[in-house]
Design a protein around this motif. Sequence first.
Motif, mmCIF file in Angstrom:
data_model
loop_
_atom_site.group_PDB
_atom_site.id
_atom_site.type_symbol
_atom_site.label_atom_id
_atom_site.label_comp_id
_atom_site.label_asym_id
_atom_site.label_seq_id
_atom_site.Cartn_x
_atom_site.Cartn_y
_atom_site.Cartn_z
ATOM 1 N N GLU A 73 -21.541 23.686 18.221
ATOM 2 C CA GLU A 73 -21.483 23.352 16.793
ATOM 3 C C GLU A 73 -20.825 22.006 16.603
ATOM 4 O O GLU A 73 -19.945 21.628 17.381
ATOM 5 C CB GLU A 73 -20.599 24.373 16.060
ATOM 6 C CG GLU A 73 -21.262 25.683 15.808
ATOM 7 C CD GLU A 73 -20.307 26.638 15.086
ATOM 8 O OE1 GLU A 73 -19.152 26.277 14.834
ATOM 9 O OE2 GLU A 73 -20.757 27.746 14.806
ATOM 10 N N GLU A 74 -21.212 21.343 15.525
ATOM 11 C CA GLU A 74 -20.462 20.153 15.151
ATOM 12 C C GLU A 74 -19.084 20.631 14.700
ATOM 13 O O GLU A 74 -18.932 21.769 14.267
ATOM 14 C CB GLU A 74 -21.173 19.450 13.990
ATOM 15 C CG GLU A 74 -22.442 18.790 14.457
ATOM 16 C CD GLU A 74 -23.451 18.588 13.342
ATOM 17 O OE1 GLU A 74 -23.125 18.937 12.190
ATOM 18 O OE2 GLU A 74 -24.539 18.097 13.636
ATOM 19 N N PHE B 3 -17.466 18.171 19.155
ATOM 20 C CA PHE B 3 -18.214 19.430 19.161
ATOM 21 C C PHE B 3 -17.319 20.599 19.530
ATOM 22 O O PHE B 3 -16.289 20.424 20.195
ATOM 23 C CB PHE B 3 -19.352 19.386 20.190
ATOM 24 C CG PHE B 3 -20.474 18.453 19.856
ATOM 25 C CD1 PHE B 3 -21.411 18.783 18.884
ATOM 26 C CD2 PHE B 3 -20.613 17.244 20.531
ATOM 27 C CE1 PHE B 3 -22.459 17.930 18.592
ATOM 28 C CE2 PHE B 3 -21.656 16.380 20.242
ATOM 29 C CZ PHE B 3 -22.584 16.729 19.267
ATOM 30 N N SER C 26 -17.775 24.289 21.442
ATOM 31 C CA SER C 26 -18.671 25.133 22.236
ATOM 32 C C SER C 26 -18.174 26.564 22.119
ATOM 33 O O SER C 26 -17.004 26.842 22.334
ATOM 34 C CB SER C 26 -18.635 24.643 23.689
ATOM 35 O OG SER C 26 -19.091 25.654 24.563
ATOM 36 N N ASN C 27 -19.099 27.454 21.743
ATOM 37 C CA ASN C 27 -18.628 28.814 21.470
ATOM 38 C C ASN C 27 -19.514 29.882 22.105
ATOM 39 O O ASN C 27 -19.904 30.839 21.458
ATOM 40 C CB ASN C 27 -18.488 29.045 19.962
ATOM 41 C CG ASN C 27 -19.744 28.667 19.216
ATOM 42 O OD1 ASN C 27 -20.770 28.411 19.847
ATOM 43 N ND2 ASN C 27 -19.705 28.636 17.908
ATOM 44 N N HIS D 56 -15.907 21.220 12.459
ATOM 45 C CA HIS D 56 -15.540 21.276 11.046
ATOM 46 C C HIS D 56 -14.048 21.553 10.924
ATOM 47 O O HIS D 56 -13.611 22.679 11.162
ATOM 48 C CB HIS D 56 -16.320 22.377 10.326
ATOM 49 C CG HIS D 56 -17.781 22.115 10.267
ATOM 50 N ND1 HIS D 56 -18.327 21.149 9.458
ATOM 51 C CD2 HIS D 56 -18.819 22.651 10.945
ATOM 52 C CE1 HIS D 56 -19.637 21.108 9.620
ATOM 53 N NE2 HIS D 56 -19.954 22.004 10.533
ATOM 54 N N ASP E 270 -25.182 27.456 21.986
ATOM 55 C CA ASP E 270 -23.849 27.740 21.447
ATOM 56 C C ASP E 270 -23.001 26.474 21.360
ATOM 57 O O ASP E 270 -22.033 26.285 22.099
ATOM 58 C CB ASP E 270 -23.132 28.792 22.313
ATOM 59 C CG ASP E 270 -23.846 30.129 22.315
ATOM 60 O OD1 ASP E 270 -24.499 30.442 21.299
ATOM 61 O OD2 ASP E 270 -23.760 30.850 23.323
ATOM 62 N N TYR F 32 -28.899 19.349 22.097
ATOM 63 C CA TYR F 32 -28.629 18.997 20.698
ATOM 64 C C TYR F 32 -29.250 17.626 20.379
ATOM 65 O O TYR F 32 -29.939 17.462 19.365
ATOM 66 C CB TYR F 32 -27.109 18.977 20.491
ATOM 67 C CG TYR F 32 -26.642 18.472 19.156
ATOM 68 C CD1 TYR F 32 -26.338 19.366 18.132
ATOM 69 C CD2 TYR F 32 -26.479 17.107 18.922
ATOM 70 C CE1 TYR F 32 -25.895 18.900 16.899
ATOM 71 C CE2 TYR F 32 -26.039 16.641 17.699
ATOM 72 C CZ TYR F 32 -25.746 17.544 16.693
ATOM 73 O OH TYR F 32 -25.304 17.077 15.484
#
Length: 297
Positions: A284-285, A273, A275-276, A287, A282, A124
């Motif tokens: 994401e920031e 973050f 992690s998915n 939210h 995979d 990232y």
Amino acid sequence: MAFESLSERLNKAFKNISGQGKLTEKNMNDMLKEVRMSLLEADVNYEVVKSFVENVKEKALGQEVLDSLNPSQMVVKIVHDELQVLLGEEDARIHFKKQGMTTVMMVGLQGTGKTTASAKIANYCKNKLARRVLLVACDVVRPAAIEQLQTLGKSIDVEVFTCGPETSAVETARQALAYAKDRQKDLVIFDTAGRLHIDEALMQELQQMKDLVVPDEILLTVDAMTGQDIVTVAKEFNEQLSVTGLIVTKMDGDARGGGLLSVRSITNVPVLFVSNGEKVDDLEEFHPDRMADRILG
Ligand code: GDP
């Protein structure tokens, strides 16, 4: 999802209440009972639920029902807003040094996804923030952790520093710092050892590394699939090391995020973050609004 969503529960609870359309202390209590049950089912810590529900009650009683909302919708909205507040900042990010080398220490129990997350964050920062990254393999305890990081590093084209499993984590870190400086890296991410449970030897090693590296960030990986234990573990790491950020892993599973809410609320450490998945992309920031939706079901 196996759970009934909170909005469904509240609507149902409200249908059974006479004098629909008006919010009273009585029907409010019925709805708050549903909120409480729903959060407990989502694995939120009991103490967190208790103070959360009190807070929602106070907010709800102090508000007129908006014209467009019926009382259950209003309670859902208040719950959603409050969850978001509790989940914290939208824009929590890694704090980079204005100049020179930023250092990040990854910590967490074995199997929580620390090594994978180290590579994901490296990827990232390299791609989105144009950082010159060095990954450092300081997990010399788990067999194959070094090779795992090397393979991940290769796949994202980020250099991995290792002195092999014979060299201690602290010595590896010391040499890595000199190496990174020489090559003008501006972000160094240390993957450290985990254990199945927190023990003194682990904490001592991490403390020694912390003293040596003086990291800008200490990021704790927390596995969303862990139940209530997650809070005890996170509290312990935070008390001993002063964690600066959380990485929630395995959010692609069916966990609703209640454990995370508890950890966030009890430690007050921001989530950086999510992690998915198992692939390096995979990540994401964080939210808080999306996480609140998920917890509500
Ligand atoms: P470590 O011991 O904490 O370094 O954990 P690893 O990074 O080796 O991860 C343990 C296992 O979890 C590996 O099989 C990873 O592929 C997997 N894993 C890590 N992060 C995620 C995630 O976000 N979702 C899923 N489904 N699996 C993950």
